[in-house]
Scaffold this motif. Structure first.
Motif, short mmCIF file in Angstrom:
data_model
loop_
_atom_site.label_atom_id
_atom_site.label_comp_id
_atom_site.label_asym_id
_atom_site.label_seq_id
_atom_site.Cartn_x
_atom_site.Cartn_y
_atom_site.Cartn_z
N THR A 7 -69.20 -6.13 -13.96
CA THR A 7 -70.03 -4.94 -14.18
C THR A 7 -71.48 -5.33 -14.41
O THR A 7 -72.41 -4.69 -13.88
N THR A 8 -71.71 -6.38 -15.19
CA THR A 8 -73.08 -6.85 -15.45
C THR A 8 -73.75 -7.31 -14.16
O THR A 8 -74.91 -6.96 -13.88
N GLY A 11 -74.65 -4.35 -12.02
CA GLY A 11 -75.85 -3.68 -12.56
C GLY A 11 -77.12 -4.41 -12.18
O GLY A 11 -78.13 -3.79 -11.79
N LEU A 265 -68.81 1.94 -11.20
CA LEU A 265 -70.14 1.43 -10.85
C LEU A 265 -70.18 0.94 -9.40
O LEU A 265 -71.16 1.15 -8.68
N SER A 269 -72.55 2.56 -6.49
CA SER A 269 -73.52 1.73 -5.78
C SER A 269 -73.31 1.73 -4.28
O SER A 269 -74.26 1.74 -3.50
#
Length: 435
Positions: A7-8, A11, A265, A269
């Motif tokens: 997830t990081t 992002g 996410l 995206s």
């Protein structure tokens, strides 16, 4: 790769995509040159989506067959299917109604300040692909290998139901060996999914950078009111879905949201629900949902539970009416809602499905189909919101049906947190498949 690290990275890739895309859009000498630059970013996204599509058919087939063979009872399949479809219809109606309410309250199409497309302009959307007869016949496969090659989830689901139930009724050693083989195939495909998802940040970067390179941030400013209004409507829908989930799941809904934040996410995206399917299935199993429910309800939801797409259809239709200053009575709007409720159930497998549904319905109410040309330029950014909402809606729907069926294993919160804290490197064991 653990979801917190993934997830990081996603992002970071999302932010880099915006920065690089803006720089390329600014430095490009012409729209044609910007489009050419974006095509190179598109290579990254295409590779990622191809890898995802590569694993969907075997994963759906193996999980469905393994789960249904464990049921061994067509009545159980019918009961789960009825509960799932009941939730889907209720969620779709709420989504359409919220789209209608927010479009009337916020008036996103009023006073646009941009030239309107000629009413005779063509959108080139294949509305002929949307009809009930073709949809019903298309659900049933004529060749399972052709269905798998095209990733036709509904067709794979139909064949898998027959195959899984037949396998469950055979009690010889060969049949049991085949069931065990299918369960092992699921483990293998989930491991393949883990490998493919390592490429997700690269695919996300390509998708965002390509979109911003082509459209630029200026397009977002011109249609800022539409974007803000639509995302406000999506936020309201999220609240409704989470509240409905809380009524059934209680505080466990928040653990579910934490588990699916990574797949959401990725969906946001890439604006692709397909890119999320394998990892979403894995995260739902980590939540404790038994495979026999996940493997049946989730693919069904991908065709019948598109909450984000539903809210968009009423929102976009009223946006066009407001842009051309064509008033619609309350009765006409309610009729439109009911028409969309029925017609939207045949959008599975139709390219740019939400736009196709709206384009087919607009002429019924005297609205110009050309009005959709206004939103085509920013449709990618609208589609990002639609997709992440579809993912959330399907995750909650699967968990709710599993709760009704008593098919959620109790998970020790402390054990779950300890598992999340495990180091990323190393060969994690594949999740066990519940019968």
């Amino acid at each position: 790769m653990k979801m917190n690290r993934l997830t990081t990275l996603i992002g970071i890739a999302l932010l880099l995509g915006v920065i690089v895309g803006y720089a390329c859009n600014t430095l490009a000498g012409s729209p044609a040159q910007a489009k050419e630059i974006a095509s190179y970013f598109g290579i990254l996204t295409d590779i990622f989506l191809r890898l995802i599509k590569m694993i969907i058919a075997p994963l759906v087939f193996a999980t469905l067959v393994a789960g249904l063979a464990g049921m061994g009872d067509s009545k159980t399949v019918g009961r789960i299917g009825a509960k799932a479809l009941g939730w889907f219809v209720g969620a779709s109606f709420c989504s359409l109604l919220l789209g209608l309410v927010f479009a009337n309250l916020l008036q996103p199409g009023a006073h646009l300040g941009v030239p309107l497309p000629d009413v005779a302009a063509a959108t080139n959307l294949k509305t002929g692909a949307l009809n009930l007869k073709d949809f019903i016949t298309h659900v049933f496969p004529k060749n399972i290998f052709e269905a798998m090659a095209a990733n036709e989830i509904l067709q794979i689901l139909v064949f898998s139901v027959f195959f899984g139930l037949a396998l469950g009724h055979l009690h010889n050693q060969t049949a049991r060996s085949l069931v065990c083989t299918m369960e092992e195939v699921v483990h293998v495909m989930l491991k393949v999914t883990d490998y493919v998802m390592r490429f997700a940040p690269v695919g996300v970067f390509g998708a965002v950078a390509g979109a911003i390179t082509t459209q630029g941030l200026g397009m977002l400013l011109v249609f800022g009111k539409l974007l803000v209004s639509f995302y406000a409507a999506l936020a309201a829908l999220w609240c409704v879905l989470i509240a409905a989930g809380y009524l059934v799941l209680g505080k466990e809904i928040f653990r579910l949201l934490k588990l699916v934040r990574g797949p959401m996410l990725v969906g946001f995206s890439t604006a692709s629900s397909e890119s999320v399917y394998p990892k979403l299935m894995e995260q739902l199993e980590k939540f404790g949902i038994k495979n026999r429910v996940t493997s049946f309800v989730l693919p069904l939801g991908y065709s019948f539970n598109l909450d984000g797409s539903m809210i968009y259809t009423t929102f976009a239709a009223l946006f066009v009416a407001q842009a051309y200053d064509i008033p619609l009575t309350l009765g006409a709007q309610i009729t439109m809602l009911l028409v969309l409720m029925v017609s939207s159930k045949g959008i599975a497998g139709v390219p740019r499905a939400s736009l196709v549904v709206v384009a087919a319905v607009l002429p019924m109410f005297g609205l110009p189909e050309a009005g959709l040309l206004l939103v085509l330029g920013i449709d990618h950014f609208l589609d990002m919101g639609r997709t992440v909402t579809n993912v959330l809606g399907n995750a909650i729907a699967t968990a709710v049906v599993a709760k009704w069926e008593g098919a959620i294993d109790v998970v020790d919160p402390a054990l779950a947190e300890a598992e999340e804290a495990l180091p990323v490197e190393g060969d994690e064991a594949a999740p066990a498949v519940a019968a």
